[in-house]
Design an enzyme around this catalytic site. Structure first.
Site, mmCIF file in Angstrom:
data_model
loop_
_atom_site.group_PDB
_atom_site.id
_atom_site.type_symbol
_atom_site.label_atom_id
_atom_site.label_comp_id
_atom_site.label_asym_id
_atom_site.label_seq_id
_atom_site.Cartn_x
_atom_site.Cartn_y
_atom_site.Cartn_z
ATOM 1 C CD GLU A 1 0.093 7.344 3.903
ATOM 2 O OE1 GLU A 1 0.433 8.544 3.919
ATOM 3 O OE2 GLU A 1 -0.056 6.665 4.934
ATOM 4 C CE LYS B 1 -2.673 1.302 3.670
ATOM 5 N NZ LYS B 1 -2.075 2.601 4.034
ATOM 6 C CD GLU C 1 -6.379 7.356 7.622
ATOM 7 O OE1 GLU C 1 -5.544 6.769 6.906
ATOM 8 O OE2 GLU C 1 -6.186 7.638 8.820
HETATM 9 O O1 KIV Z 1 -1.158 2.382 8.719
HETATM 10 C C1 KIV Z 1 -2.354 2.109 8.845
HETATM 11 O O2 KIV Z 1 -2.797 1.491 9.827
HETATM 12 C C2 KIV Z 1 -3.265 2.541 7.796
HETATM 13 C C3 KIV Z 1 -4.736 2.434 8.059
HETATM 14 C C4 KIV Z 1 -5.155 3.462 9.009
HETATM 15 C C5 KIV Z 1 -5.527 2.459 6.802
HETATM 16 O O3 KIV Z 1 -2.845 3.001 6.776
#
Ligand code: KIV
Length: 274
Positions: free
Chosen positions: A125, A123, A192
């Site tokens: 950002e 993931k 988010e």
């Molecule tokens: O790092 C994390 O826990 C996240 C979530 C809040 C989506 O990115």
């Protein structure tokens, strides 16, 4: 699909399966884990996906932000979780500074995480600003989950953890970014802390699953930080958080009992010794 008609197949959840769940109208459940023991409980309970979030920086290491956590530390957490998980899709956050502004660095960081953790996906950002890194990582066959809205790695730009994209210009950019991520080939996006109406619009316009945290119920799935929903982090109470347990009090009570028993020589008793 009705809520009672949810299937939790024994077989491993894949990024492809994520897309099928959206098509079938089955909501996707996701929680964080950072270690083997928690990941095992969460996986065996039947969660669809586990996020090894860079929130480990806050929850595990006590930092104020997610910025300090390193690639090596994320790899340690990711590998611990992946060792425990049999069914859930395991997604690892790429930490701050390992993918922004340099797509070659992004690819080598991504490859290290995939090789050394055994995770299923990463993931990242951001939207347009990190598109080159996204393209390069995807070209190596590594699945990517996007993350838009409140992106905690940009906290120093935002200055606050408040709701994002309330103003039209930011909402329009978020919508554009979501389409860019889908077109690039991301398999899902986390939204988010944005208005529920905007999140629902994104989920309707895109074919890939949209996973919300503080983004209302009009999306395709939900993610929470496990320590928050289990009530271990009792100082943190945003509106979007529902607590399913109160483990801070449970653990604190158990520790208090243990201390009492040690001090009074009640523990260990005859049966608890060799
Ligand atoms: O790092 C994390 O826990 C996240 C979530 C809040 C989506 O990115």
């Amino acid at each position: 699909m009705s809520a009672t008609n949810v299937t939790t197949p024994a077989k491993k959840v894949t990024t492809f399966g994520f897309g099928q769940m959206k098509q079938n109208g089955e909501k996707i459940s996701m929680l964080t884990s950072y270690d083997y023991t928690m990941a095992r409980i969460v996986d065996e309970a039947g969660i669809d996906a586990i996020l090894v979030g860079d929130s480990a920086s806050n929850v595990m290491a006590g930092h104020d932000t997610t910025l300090p956590i390193t690639l090596d530390q994320m790899i340690y957490h990711g590998a611990s979780v992946a060792r425990a998980v049999k069914r859930a899709l395991v997604v690892v956050d790429m930490p701050f500074g390992t993918y922004q502004g340099d797509s070659k660095l992004a690819l080598s960081s991504a490859i290290r995480i995939m090789k050394e953790t055994g995770a299923d996906a990463l993931k990242l950002e951001g939207g347009e600003e990190i598109l080159e890194s996204i393209h390069r990582i995807l070209s190596a066959g590594i699945p990517i989950m996007g993350h838009l809205g409140l992106t905690p790695q940009s906290i120093h730009k935002f200055g606050t953890y408040t709701v994002r994209a309330k103003e039209e210009a930011e909402a329009e950019k978020l919508l554009r970014d979501a389409h860019l991520l889908e077109e690039a080939g991301c398999f899902a996006i986390v939204l988010e802390k944005i208005p529920a109406v905007l999140a629902e619009r994104v989920a309707k316009e895109l074919t890939i699953p949209i996973i919300g945290i503080g983004a209302g119920h009009g999306v395709d799935g939900q993610v929470l930080v496990a320590h928050d929903m289990l009530g271990m982090t009792n100082g943190f109470s945003p509106r979007f958080l529902r607590r399913y347990a109160h483990l801070y009090e449970e653990i604190s009570g158990a520790v208090g009992e243990y201390i009492k028993d040690v001090k009074s020589s009640d523990f260990p008793n005859e049966k608890e010794q060799y």
